[in-house]
Motif scaffolding. Structure first.
Motif, short mmCIF file in Angstrom:
data_model
loop_
_atom_site.label_atom_id
_atom_site.label_comp_id
_atom_site.label_asym_id
_atom_site.label_seq_id
_atom_site.Cartn_x
_atom_site.Cartn_y
_atom_site.Cartn_z
N GLU A 135 0.83 -1.22 0.00
CA GLU A 135 0.00 0.00 0.00
C GLU A 135 0.86 1.26 0.00
N ALA A 136 1.96 1.26 0.72
CA ALA A 136 2.79 2.45 0.83
C ALA A 136 3.49 2.80 -0.48
N GLU A 137 3.61 1.83 -1.37
CA GLU A 137 4.33 2.05 -2.63
C GLU A 137 3.40 2.36 -3.81
N ARG A 138 2.11 2.19 -3.64
CA ARG A 138 1.21 2.20 -4.79
C ARG A 138 1.08 3.57 -5.44
N ASP A 139 0.99 4.63 -4.65
CA ASP A 139 0.83 5.96 -5.24
C ASP A 139 2.02 6.33 -6.12
N ALA A 140 3.23 6.07 -5.60
CA ALA A 140 4.43 6.40 -6.38
C ALA A 140 4.50 5.56 -7.64
N MET A 141 4.18 4.26 -7.53
CA MET A 141 4.23 3.41 -8.71
C MET A 141 3.16 3.81 -9.72
N GLN A 142 1.98 4.20 -9.25
CA GLN A 142 0.94 4.63 -10.17
C GLN A 142 1.40 5.84 -10.97
N ARG A 143 2.05 6.79 -10.30
CA ARG A 143 2.55 7.97 -11.02
C ARG A 143 3.58 7.56 -12.07
N GLN A 144 4.46 6.64 -11.72
CA GLN A 144 5.47 6.17 -12.66
C GLN A 144 4.83 5.47 -13.86
N ILE A 145 3.82 4.67 -13.61
CA ILE A 145 3.12 3.97 -14.68
C ILE A 145 2.43 4.96 -15.62
N GLU A 146 1.74 5.94 -15.04
CA GLU A 146 1.06 6.94 -15.85
C GLU A 146 2.06 7.72 -16.70
N GLU A 147 3.18 8.09 -16.11
CA GLU A 147 4.21 8.82 -16.86
C GLU A 147 4.76 7.98 -18.00
N ALA A 148 4.97 6.68 -17.74
CA ALA A 148 5.50 5.80 -18.78
C ALA A 148 4.50 5.64 -19.92
N ALA A 149 3.23 5.50 -19.59
CA ALA A 149 2.20 5.38 -20.62
C ALA A 149 2.11 6.67 -21.43
#
Length: 389
Positions: A135-149
């Motif tokens: 849970e603590a990592e999800r927000d940062a990973m979501q931002r990274q995924i959105e940026e990559a897309a």
């Protein structure tokens, strides 16, 4: 009682755990459907991320409420919860699989999902997923995924039509991802968008995720191949027609992983916007809902790019080969409209000496006394590729 649903390579596998009736949540059993905050009296206008949910629209109407509840809870990152909407185990499996197939953005979900049900009613009363991202990592990973897309999307010309966008994403994923069965989190989109190593489920979910981000229709399909392996691919829509897309099988890295020699060097466009007649030779769907028919071949890559030959004509194919070497092409691709035309071409090219003149031209041009070429033949798609270099 508890049961685990395991999602691997797009397939749904079941394994029973020992009975545990004493752990059932009685409050979930007592709540009626009308009390559920997810119940909308049949109204399908609800917040679903702005995408067209193919599976939601195809499952039996009685499962729409459990689908809504699961989507809402997973969107809120509830990895476990008691359920308001209660359905049989097979219905829960259909609803859960449908949510996952419609929403690749749930990147933190792992392959296992545990459900509890009541021995008295036979209905599922609770679920628990095993996350692969804390849970603590999800927000940062979501931002990274959105940026990559968005980085992928930024490369698409502004005037591109739907086919050009689909083709661009197909090529982008193939060019930036290596097929690797040992890759981390390979059932989820981060394996492609962040880790750049994945398998079919990751390829297909990332492709779906990027197309959804552009507002294009794309659904996820799981099943098997004719050799028995689990597999996943996509269906897209252009205009009012549907087309199969298998990004994984378009990747030469995947093709090479199946071969011991004659390495594939060119991207495979057989699986970009192909018909059921072509895909069904090797792919078998296990989707829990009916899939749209893919019968139109207007966006066949080879037709669009002058590489398609309805029949075999000696002079036409000879000129195609000569033009290829005259233009200093690395390879020559020819797709034929029938097995008969394809077999005629194979015979003339490889058995009857049609390659003598183009190879002689290459020897003369480069001052060589001999010339080695390689080739691939695809009997499923009636395709011949000759590599000159």
């Amino acid at each position: 009682m508890k049961k685990i649903i395991s999602l691997t390579a797009g397939a749904v596998l079941l394994a029973f755990l020992p009975a545990g009736c004493g752990s059932i949540h009685s409050t979930a059993i007592q709540l009626g459907l009308a009390e559920s905050p997810y119940y909308h009296n049949g109204d399908t206008e609800w917040d679903h991320g702005g995408i067209e949910e193919y599976y939601f629209n195809q499952i039996p109407g009685g499962l729409n409420d459990i689908y809504r509840e699961l989507y809402s809870r997973l969107s809120n990152r509830e990895d476990e919860a008691d359920l308001y909407a209660q359905v049989r185990m097979d219905e829960f499996q259909t609803a859960y699989t449908s949510v996952i197939n419609d929403h690749p953005e749930f990147f933190w979900l792992g392959s296992n999902m545990e459900m509890s049900w009541s021995d008295r009613t036979g209905k599922v009363v609770a679920y628990k997923v095993t996350p692969i991202v804390g849970e603590a990592e999800r927000d940062a990973m979501q931002r990274q995924i959105e940026e990559a897309a968005d980085q992928c999307i930024a490369g698409i010309p502004g005037e591109a039509g739907d086919y050009e966008k689909i083709k661009y994403v197909y090529e982008y994923i193939i060019n930036t991802t290596d097929y690797d069965s040992s890759s981390e989190d390979n059932q989820s989109i981060q394996s492609v968008l962040l880790n750049k190593r994945s398998v079919c489920a990751g390829y297909s979910r990332a492709f779906q995720y990027i197309l959804h981000r552009m507002g294009l229709f794309c659904t996820y399909v799981s099943g098997t191949t004719t050799d028995g392996g689990d597999h996943a691919w996509n269906i897209v829509r252009i205009g009012d027609q549907y087309y199969n897309v298998d990004v994984t099988w378009g990747d030469p890295v995947f093709e090479n992983s199946l071969r011991s020699s004659d390495q594939v060097r060119a991207m495979n466009y057989n699986y970009l916007c192909c018909t059921d007649a072509e895909l069904d030779k090797t792919h078998i769907s296990d989707a829990p809902v009916p899939l749209p028919a893919c019968t139109d071949d207007s966006y066949n890559y080879y037709k669009l790019n002058g590489m398609y030959y309805e029949t075999f004509d000696y002079d036409t194919i000879y000129n195609t080969l000569m033009n290829s070497v005259w233009n200093n092409a690395d390879y020559c691709v020819m797709k034929f409209g029938s097995d008969e035309a394809y077999q005629q071409a194979r015979t003339e090219i490889f058995d009857n000496g049609m390659l003598r003149d183009p190879t002689q031209y290459l020897m003369d041009t480069y001052g060589q006394s001999s010339w080695n070429y390689t080739y691939n033949t695809d009997d499923e798609f009636d395709l011949i590729t000759i590599y000159w270099q």
